[in-house]
Design a protein around this motif. Structure first.
Motif, PDB file in Angstrom:
ATOM      1  N   ALA A 184      -0.354   2.756   8.229  1.00 62.14           N
ATOM      2  CA  ALA A 184       0.802   3.737   8.816  1.00 62.14           C
ATOM      3  C   ALA A 184       1.505   4.058   7.724  1.00 62.14           C
ATOM      4  CB  ALA A 184       1.622   3.105   9.949  1.00 62.14           C
ATOM      5  N   THR A 185       1.717   3.587   6.835  1.00 63.20           N
ATOM      6  CA  THR A 185       2.447   4.157   5.542  1.00 63.20           C
ATOM      7  C   THR A 185       1.875   4.276   4.386  1.00 63.20           C
ATOM      8  OG1 THR A 185       2.841   1.799   4.506  1.00 63.20           O
ATOM      9  CG2 THR A 185       4.490   2.662   6.467  1.00 63.20           C
ATOM     10  N   GLN A 186       0.581   4.859   4.407  1.00 65.34           N
ATOM     11  CA  GLN A 186      -0.147   5.291   3.332  1.00 65.34           C
ATOM     12  C   GLN A 186       0.360   6.952   3.248  1.00 65.34           C
ATOM     13  OE1 GLN A 186      -2.755   4.134   1.243  1.00 65.34           O
ATOM     14  NE2 GLN A 186      -1.873   2.281   2.106  1.00 65.34           N
ATOM     15  N   PRO A 187       0.257   7.595   1.823  1.00 66.75           N
ATOM     16  CA  PRO A 187       0.462   8.868   1.571  1.00 66.75           C
ATOM     17  C   PRO A 187      -0.144   9.763   2.748  1.00 66.75           C
ATOM     18  CG  PRO A 187      -0.128   7.761  -0.440  1.00 66.75           C
ATOM     19  CD  PRO A 187      -0.456   6.588   0.814  1.00 66.75           C
ATOM     20  N   ASP A 188       0.320  10.909   3.152  1.00 66.66           N
ATOM     21  CA  ASP A 188      -0.007  11.590   3.986  1.00 66.66           C
ATOM     22  C   ASP A 188      -1.395  12.103   3.744  1.00 66.66           C
ATOM     23  OD1 ASP A 188       2.357  11.400   4.918  1.00 66.66           O
ATOM     24  OD2 ASP A 188       3.110  13.478   4.720  1.00 66.66           O
ATOM     25  N   HIS A 189      -2.020  12.266   2.670  1.00 69.09           N
ATOM     26  CA  HIS A 189      -3.360  12.671   1.984  1.00 69.09           C
ATOM     27  C   HIS A 189      -4.412  11.696   2.095  1.00 69.09           C
ATOM     28  CE1 HIS A 189      -1.933  11.133  -1.613  1.00 69.09           C
ATOM     29  NE2 HIS A 189      -3.427  11.226  -2.053  1.00 69.09           N
ATOM     30  N   ILE A 190      -3.995  10.492   2.772  1.00 73.80           N
ATOM     31  CA  ILE A 190      -4.903   9.376   2.578  1.00 73.80           C
ATOM     32  C   ILE A 190      -5.259   8.819   4.047  1.00 73.80           C
ATOM     33  CG2 ILE A 190      -5.354   6.982   2.277  1.00 73.80           C
ATOM     34  CD1 ILE A 190      -5.560   8.725  -0.417  1.00 73.80           C
TER      35      ILE A 190
END
Ligand code: NDP
Ligand code: 8X3
Length: 251
Positions: free
Chosen positions: A223-229
């Motif tokens: 849930a805390t991956q960068p938005d583009h991943i």
């Protein structure tokens, strides 16, 4: 900026309860759902005040899903992450020694419940846009067949494929979708599957299973991956479990 909020199905036990605790202690608002309201109340009372909204919701009952989502307070909207976790296995016997009613409950919970929850939640995730995510709980049982896995395993194979289908349908929205596929984990899963609470203890002896907190940590990571991943799928086993080798039947 809106506070981050996670909507959890099956928050009364196991993976869902551990995930609610981890996220609430890390500043996320939590919407905790399930059928056992007394457990939801206890969870809300245990966690930081004001961080948890609870809603009774039965995954086999579409009206209850709609009512729970309609009843969300404005302060808990939009939603950043949908954790489609609630589910169960019933029975361990191979066909034909199975109860058709058990199969129906697994299909209604693991498949139809996930479909209905996702359908109703997508507008709230779209309102978040980039950075939103849906994490669907599949299982290694959806990949590796075993005697007695039957409809449970097939329902979890559905979860993986449906996750990929959702990714395609949600193209352009920024919403990520992951199929999270755990192996042997000690929760209340075996007690529910067998109806034997003692077996829930003995089954895992000496095997060092995955714990609900391990899955909560994985949900946090996703849930805390960068938005583009987008992590499409993630399969997790304890070191004590290995993928089964196809069985050879000799004369
Ligand atoms: P638990 O039995 O500890 O938790 C299951 C959760 O699902 C409970 O909170 C329960 O809530 C909820 N649930 C079941 N039926 C319904 C329903 N009809 N409506 C709403 N909620 C429901 O097991 P786990 O934490 O292990 O299971 C969580 C998910 O992980 C399940 O989808 C399971 O299939 C999957 N899984 C489990 C593995 C394991 O080895 N433990 C491995 C791989 C996947 P309530 O009864 O209060 O409604
Ligand atoms: C639960 C994992 O291997 O017990 O989804 O079916 S298994």
């Amino acid at each position: 900026m809106h506070k981050k909020t996670i909507f959890i199905t099956g928050a009364t036990s196991g993976f869902g309860a551990a995930t609610a605790r981890l996220f609430a202690h890390n500043g996320w608002q939590v919407i905790a759902t399930g059928r056992r309201v007394e457990r939801l109340e206890a969870l809300r009372d245990e966690l930081p005040a004001g961080m948890v909204h609870i809603a009774a919701m039965d995954l086999t009952d579409r009206d209850s899903i709609i009512a729970a989502i309609k009843g969300l307070p404005d302060a808990f909207k939009p939603v950043t992450c949908l954790f489609n976790n609630g589910g169960l296995a019933l029975g361990t016997k191979p066909m034909p020694d199975i109860k058709v009613d058990d199969w129906r409950v697994m299909v209604e919970t693991n498949i139809m419940g996930l479909i209905h929850t996702s359908q109703e939640m997508i507008p709230l995730l779209k309102a978040t846009g980039p950075g939103a995510s849906i994490i669907n709980v599949g299982s290694i049982a959806g990949r590796f067949a075993y005697p007695g896995g039957n409809v449970y395993g097939a329902s979890k194979a559905f979860v993986r494929q449906f996750s990929y289908e959702m990714r395609c349908d949600l193209e352009g929205t920024g919403i990520r979708v992951t199929s999270l596929e755990p192996g042997m984990a000690k929760s209340e899963f075996t007690a529910v599957r067998t109806g034997d609470a003692k077996l829930n203890e003995t089954f895992y002896e000496g095997a060092e299973p995955i714990l609900p907190e391990d899955i909560a940590n994985t949900v946090w990571f996703l849930a805390t991956q960068p938005d583009h991943i987008n992590i499409n799928s993630i399969e997790i086993m304890p070191v004590s479990q290995v993928p089964a080798v196809p069985k050879i039947l000799r004369k």
